[in-house]
Scaffold this motif. Structure first.
Motif, PDB file in Angstrom:
ATOM      1  N   GLN A  92       0.627  -7.944   5.761  1.00  0.00           N
ATOM      2  CA  GLN A  92      -0.065  -6.919   4.981  1.00  0.00           C
ATOM      3  C   GLN A  92       0.099  -5.549   5.631  1.00  0.00           C
ATOM      4  O   GLN A  92       0.276  -4.539   4.940  1.00  0.00           O
ATOM      5  CB  GLN A  92      -1.551  -7.255   4.829  1.00  0.00           C
ATOM      6  N   ILE A  93       0.043  -5.516   6.965  1.00  0.00           N
ATOM      7  CA  ILE A  93       0.269  -4.248   7.668  1.00  0.00           C
ATOM      8  C   ILE A  93       1.712  -3.801   7.465  1.00  0.00           C
ATOM      9  O   ILE A  93       1.986  -2.605   7.285  1.00  0.00           O
ATOM     10  CB  ILE A  93      -0.068  -4.387   9.162  1.00  0.00           C
ATOM     11  N   GLU A  94       2.649  -4.754   7.473  1.00  0.00           N
ATOM     12  CA  GLU A  94       4.046  -4.421   7.157  1.00  0.00           C
ATOM     13  C   GLU A  94       4.122  -3.782   5.772  1.00  0.00           C
ATOM     14  O   GLU A  94       4.824  -2.778   5.573  1.00  0.00           O
ATOM     15  CB  GLU A  94       4.924  -5.665   7.207  1.00  0.00           C
ATOM     16  N   ALA A  95       3.403  -4.368   4.799  1.00  0.00           N
ATOM     17  CA  ALA A  95       3.410  -3.828   3.435  1.00  0.00           C
ATOM     18  C   ALA A  95       2.851  -2.404   3.405  1.00  0.00           C
ATOM     19  O   ALA A  95       3.336  -1.545   2.657  1.00  0.00           O
ATOM     20  CB  ALA A  95       2.601  -4.727   2.508  1.00  0.00           C
ATOM     21  N   LEU A  96       1.825  -2.142   4.222  1.00  0.00           N
ATOM     22  CA  LEU A  96       1.253  -0.799   4.300  1.00  0.00           C
ATOM     23  C   LEU A  96       2.288   0.186   4.849  1.00  0.00           C
ATOM     24  O   LEU A  96       2.472   1.290   4.309  1.00  0.00           O
ATOM     25  CB  LEU A  96       0.015  -0.832   5.197  1.00  0.00           C
ATOM     26  N   ALA A  97       2.977  -0.222   5.914  1.00  0.00           N
ATOM     27  CA  ALA A  97       4.014   0.641   6.496  1.00  0.00           C
ATOM     28  C   ALA A  97       5.164   0.848   5.512  1.00  0.00           C
ATOM     29  O   ALA A  97       5.689   1.959   5.385  1.00  0.00           O
ATOM     30  CB  ALA A  97       4.528   0.030   7.796  1.00  0.00           C
ATOM     31  N   GLY A  99       4.892   0.879   2.360  1.00  0.00           N
ATOM     32  CA  GLY A  99       4.389   1.819   1.354  1.00  0.00           C
ATOM     33  C   GLY A  99       4.512   3.262   1.812  1.00  0.00           C
ATOM     34  O   GLY A  99       4.785   4.157   1.005  1.00  0.00           O
ATOM     35  N   ILE A 100       4.307   3.495   3.113  1.00  0.00           N
ATOM     36  CA  ILE A 100       4.507   4.845   3.666  1.00  0.00           C
ATOM     37  C   ILE A 100       5.976   5.239   3.503  1.00  0.00           C
ATOM     38  O   ILE A 100       6.283   6.373   3.103  1.00  0.00           O
ATOM     39  CB  ILE A 100       4.098   4.893   5.147  1.00  0.00           C
ATOM     40  N   LEU A 105      10.195   8.343   0.816  1.00  0.00           N
ATOM     41  CA  LEU A 105      11.459   8.362   0.074  1.00  0.00           C
ATOM     42  C   LEU A 105      11.293   9.051  -1.276  1.00  0.00           C
ATOM     43  O   LEU A 105      12.151   9.843  -1.692  1.00  0.00           O
ATOM     44  CB  LEU A 105      11.967   6.933  -0.137  1.00  0.00           C
ATOM     45  N   THR A 106      10.191   8.767  -1.958  1.00  0.00           N
ATOM     46  CA  THR A 106       9.916   9.413  -3.246  1.00  0.00           C
ATOM     47  C   THR A 106       9.789  10.925  -3.054  1.00  0.00           C
ATOM     48  O   THR A 106      10.302  11.718  -3.859  1.00  0.00           O
ATOM     49  CB  THR A 106       8.631   8.851  -3.866  1.00  0.00           C
ATOM     50  N   SER A 107       9.125  11.335  -1.987  1.00  0.00           N
ATOM     51  CA  SER A 107       8.977  12.770  -1.696  1.00  0.00           C
ATOM     52  C   SER A 107      10.327  13.431  -1.451  1.00  0.00           C
ATOM     53  O   SER A 107      10.590  14.529  -1.950  1.00  0.00           O
ATOM     54  CB  SER A 107       8.075  12.960  -0.476  1.00  0.00           C
ATOM     55  N   VAL A 108      11.172  12.750  -0.680  1.00  0.00           N
ATOM     56  CA  VAL A 108      12.498  13.300  -0.373  1.00  0.00           C
ATOM     57  C   VAL A 108      13.317  13.459  -1.653  1.00  0.00           C
ATOM     58  O   VAL A 108      13.957  14.501  -1.872  1.00  0.00           O
ATOM     59  CB  VAL A 108      13.231  12.402   0.639  1.00  0.00           C
ATOM     60  N   ARG A 109      13.279  12.447  -2.503  1.00  0.00           N
ATOM     61  CA  ARG A 109      14.046  12.526  -3.766  1.00  0.00           C
ATOM     62  C   ARG A 109      13.504  13.627  -4.672  1.00  0.00           C
ATOM     63  O   ARG A 109      14.268  14.333  -5.340  1.00  0.00           O
ATOM     64  CB  ARG A 109      14.026  11.169  -4.478  1.00  0.00           C
ATOM     65  N   ARG A 127       1.909  12.597  -0.721  1.00  0.00           N
ATOM     66  CA  ARG A 127       1.303  13.044   0.540  1.00  0.00           C
ATOM     67  C   ARG A 127      -0.037  12.345   0.773  1.00  0.00           C
ATOM     68  O   ARG A 127      -0.362  11.960   1.903  1.00  0.00           O
ATOM     69  CB  ARG A 127       1.115  14.566   0.543  1.00  0.00           C
ATOM     70  N   GLU A 128      -0.812  12.188  -0.303  1.00  0.00           N
ATOM     71  CA  GLU A 128      -2.116  11.523  -0.172  1.00  0.00           C
ATOM     72  C   GLU A 128      -1.947  10.050   0.179  1.00  0.00           C
ATOM     73  O   GLU A 128      -2.712   9.508   0.989  1.00  0.00           O
ATOM     74  CB  GLU A 128      -2.909  11.694  -1.466  1.00  0.00           C
ATOM     75  N   LYS A 129      -0.961   9.385  -0.423  1.00  0.00           N
ATOM     76  CA  LYS A 129      -0.685   7.986  -0.085  1.00  0.00           C
ATOM     77  C   LYS A 129      -0.345   7.849   1.395  1.00  0.00           C
ATOM     78  O   LYS A 129      -0.841   6.951   2.094  1.00  0.00           O
ATOM     79  CB  LYS A 129       0.497   7.460  -0.910  1.00  0.00           C
ATOM     80  N   ILE A 130       0.521   8.729   1.863  1.00  0.00           N
ATOM     81  CA  ILE A 130       0.945   8.684   3.270  1.00  0.00           C
ATOM     82  C   ILE A 130      -0.240   8.925   4.185  1.00  0.00           C
ATOM     83  O   ILE A 130      -0.452   8.198   5.167  1.00  0.00           O
ATOM     84  CB  ILE A 130       2.065   9.711   3.520  1.00  0.00           C
ATOM     85  N   SER A 131      -1.053   9.935   3.876  1.00  0.00           N
ATOM     86  CA  SER A 131      -2.191  10.290   4.726  1.00  0.00           C
ATOM     87  C   SER A 131      -3.202   9.145   4.790  1.00  0.00           C
ATOM     88  O   SER A 131      -3.673   8.776   5.879  1.00  0.00           O
ATOM     89  CB  SER A 131      -2.856  11.568   4.202  1.00  0.00           C
ATOM     90  N   ARG A 132      -3.547   8.581   3.634  1.00  0.00           N
ATOM     91  CA  ARG A 132      -4.507   7.465   3.610  1.00  0.00           C
ATOM     92  C   ARG A 132      -3.988   6.268   4.397  1.00  0.00           C
ATOM     93  O   ARG A 132      -4.730   5.612   5.140  1.00  0.00           O
ATOM     94  CB  ARG A 132      -4.798   7.036   2.174  1.00  0.00           C
ATOM     95  N   SER A 133      -2.711   5.991   4.241  1.00  0.00           N
ATOM     96  CA  SER A 133      -2.120   4.823   4.904  1.00  0.00           C
ATOM     97  C   SER A 133      -2.043   5.023   6.410  1.00  0.00           C
ATOM     98  O   SER A 133      -2.297   4.086   7.182  1.00  0.00           O
ATOM     99  CB  SER A 133      -0.733   4.543   4.330  1.00  0.00           C
ATOM    100  N   LEU A 134      -1.704   6.220   6.844  1.00  0.00           N
ATOM    101  CA  LEU A 134      -1.690   6.509   8.281  1.00  0.00           C
ATOM    102  C   LEU A 134      -3.098   6.416   8.868  1.00  0.00           C
ATOM    103  O   LEU A 134      -3.287   5.901   9.979  1.00  0.00           O
ATOM    104  CB  LEU A 134      -1.094   7.894   8.538  1.00  0.00           C
ATOM    105  N   ASP A 135      -4.076   6.902   8.112  1.00  0.00           N
ATOM    106  CA  ASP A 135      -5.463   6.778   8.569  1.00  0.00           C
ATOM    107  C   ASP A 135      -5.857   5.316   8.730  1.00  0.00           C
ATOM    108  O   ASP A 135      -6.538   4.948   9.697  1.00  0.00           O
ATOM    109  CB  ASP A 135      -6.420   7.456   7.578  1.00  0.00           C
ATOM    110  N   ARG A 136      -5.434   4.472   7.799  1.00  0.00           N
ATOM    111  CA  ARG A 136      -5.744   3.046   7.895  1.00  0.00           C
ATOM    112  C   ARG A 136      -5.073   2.427   9.118  1.00  0.00           C
ATOM    113  O   ARG A 136      -5.699   1.627   9.829  1.00  0.00           O
ATOM    114  CB  ARG A 136      -5.295   2.326   6.616  1.00  0.00           C
TER     115      ARG A 136
END
Length: 202
Positions: A92-97, A99-100, A105-109, A127-136
């Motif tokens: 599950q943690i792998e899945a979270l990473a 997702g980041i 990748l979506t941001s870069v494209r 950006r919000e997805k990345i921030s929330r996931s890093l916080d987790r």
């Protein structure tokens, strides 16, 4: 064994590191999945990397599936706990990473599109997805559910995600107020497997 992928993909890097850490010999086949004429589709009909071709000629694709296949080979060191529920928590943690990585990748494209066609709303969502996931991830380390100095599928995936954020300069302030994640990344980046798979500088 052949690993089909791109030198810049964080998902490919994750699999390369798993193989290197286990000492499994493989041939790297560099393919750019976004090129009009690429050879990825012959291994994965979705045309995405990574894909793994075994010595028996079997094809495996999608990085979590490839990671699980590699673990089934029984080559040390183990990257998942033996207990099924504990292994599921790591996945599950792998899945979270992962997702980041997807959000980055979506941001870069999106940023590669002409300026007039870029969506600020889409970039903000990523950006919000990345921030929330890093916080987790930071909280999981603080709670002792991730050991920042351990090597397993979860920590490798997190470090690959952070490496991609650094490489593509997505969320450049990610390290602010996340000292435990910084420590995890710095520890793993010192390993030979990470040094050997660092994306080429443009």
């Amino acid at each position: 064994m052949k690993l089909i992928g791109s030198y810049t993909s964080p998902f490919v890097r994750k699999i390369s590191i798993l193989l290197l850490e286990k000492g499994i010999e493989f041939e790297f086949v560099n393919e750019q999945p976004y090129n009009a004429e690429n050879g990825v589709a012959q291994y994965n009909p979705l045309g995405k990397v990574p894909a793994l071709v075994t010595d028996e000629g079997d094809y495996w694709f999608d990085s979590p599936i490839i990671a699980e296949y590699i673990e089934l080979l029984g080559v040390a060191p183990a990257m998942l706990p033996a207990d099924p529920k504990a292994a599921l928590a790591v996945k599950q943690i792998e899945a979270l990473a992962d997702g980041i990585m997807d959000a980055a990748l979506t941001s870069v494209r999106e940023q590669a599109r002409p300026a007039a066609q870029q969506s600020e709303d889409e970039l903000l969502r990523q950006r919000e997805k990345i921030s929330r996931s890093l916080d987790r991830c930071e909280q999981l380390i603080r709670d002792g559910k991730i050991q920042s100095d351990s090597l397993n599928l979860a920590t490798i995936a997190i470090a690959c995600a952070i490496g991609y954020l650094n490489f593509r300069r997505v969320s450049p302030g990610w390290c602010v107020d996340r000292p435990l994640l910084v420590k995890l990344a710095e520890t793993l980046f010192q390993r030979e497997s990470f040094a050997r798979t660092e994306p080429p500088k443009a």
